[in-house]
Design an enzyme around this catalytic site. Sequence first.
Site, PDB file in Angstrom:
ATOM      1  CB  THR A  34      -0.782   0.259   1.380  1.00 16.31           C
ATOM      2  OG1 THR A  34       0.027   0.194   2.479  1.00 16.31           O
ATOM      3  CG2 THR A  34      -1.608  -1.121   0.927  1.00 16.31           C
ATOM      4  CB  CYS A  38       0.488   1.972  10.637  1.00 12.47           C
ATOM      5  SG  CYS A  38      -0.649   1.983   9.123  1.00 12.47           S
ATOM      6  CB  CYS A  42      -2.985   1.327  12.626  1.00 13.57           C
ATOM      7  SG  CYS A  42      -3.950   1.660  11.300  1.00 13.57           S
ATOM      8  NE  ARG A  45      -8.272  -8.356   6.408  1.00 12.89           N
ATOM      9  CZ  ARG A  45      -8.815  -9.317   5.387  1.00 12.89           C
ATOM     10  NH1 ARG A  45      -9.275  -8.980   4.745  1.00 12.89           N
ATOM     11  NH2 ARG A  45      -8.723 -10.807   5.700  1.00 12.89           N
ATOM     12  NE  ARG A  67      -0.600   7.226   0.290  1.00 10.13           N
ATOM     13  CZ  ARG A  67      -0.159   6.230  -0.495  1.00 10.13           C
ATOM     14  NH1 ARG A  67       0.580   5.873  -1.076  1.00 10.13           N
ATOM     15  NH2 ARG A  67      -1.545   5.215  -0.653  1.00 10.13           N
ATOM     16  CB  CYS A  69      -1.764   5.373   8.031  1.00 11.60           C
ATOM     17  SG  CYS A  69      -3.049   4.549   8.856  1.00 11.60           S
ATOM     18  CB  CYS A  72      -3.264   5.163  13.195  1.00 13.88           C
ATOM     19  SG  CYS A  72      -1.466   5.082  12.361  1.00 13.88           S
TER      20      CYS A  72
END
Length: 345
Positions: A34, A38, A42, A45, A67, A69, A72
């Site tokens: 992705t 995080c 967080c 999932r 980058r 999240c 969170c």
Amino acid sequence: MNSTPTLDQDAAWAAFVRRDRALDGRFVGAVRTTGIYCKPSCAARHPKRENVEFFADPVAARAAGYRACLRCKPDEVGRDRVAVAEAIRLIEAAEEAINLDQLAARVGYAPHHFHRLFKRATGVTPAAYARGLKARAAAEALTKESNVTEAIYEAGYSAPSRFYESAAARLGMSPSVWQRGGAGVTIRWTIAETSLGPLLIAATDKGLCRVAFDEDADALVSRFPKAEVAPGGAALADLAARVVASVESPERHQDLPLDVQGTAFQEAVWQALRATPAGETRTYSELAALAGNPRAVRAAGTACGANHLAVVIPCHRAQRSDGSMGGYAYGIDRKIVLRNREGVE
């Protein structure tokens, strides 16, 4: 791979799996599929383990092309920690009490949000932290001053009545009795048989003051030389039975009255231990962070060692960051049994 080589990747993954809020701000996890990083707690999932790498901080993760999240908001954790540290500095330096609105405004947060943030980071509210500092100052002053009233003012209370409303209960005895080293306080004791060996259980009228394996009344007298130490008898029977139940079934919460004191930091560590659910553990690093001083890892271990109430304050749930158990005042074998009874392997 650009992840920091000194960061224990397996330990970091374990913290992510349990969504360990105590380690927020200590490192971040980045998901290759992705491109997002995080904080450990967080709620999103969890991705597959092979798709995650860990970095010491958001700067390193961004340098690797990730980058933040949006759920969170890991970049805000550092700001939160700085704000809590500044609030602690302000509380400790203040001559007069700082109310929550003033404190939050000075560190740039809304009052209710900062109240939750401070308690999450330290284990206590800002007001409770301030009371803890005053109570300790009172305890120290009462051992030095010849006049009780002078000692109370020396500790920062505006009037003796304010001391009696708060610190006196926390000290577990009246200031004049404290000044005499506990003279006049009655401590009742018994030795209870448990599956882990004989257990000394001692309590004042306010609550438990000593729970220890392999100690007897002589040890109690040495610890409280000016108190009246007497056999507990029927008056202590119910409380002792509940303590024994905590040993035999530590996974079951027992709401037991306590009469122990420590520094503000020690009490925050003890509160963090009591708040740790049965079957879970906390590293000394986590306990230090929960007590408001992430760098005080060794002091967190010392606070566990200074625990007056074996099992009741569950320092058997503390361990080192590498997963090893660390020490235990009553022997590692007992620590292993207590942890196993809670389901910790």
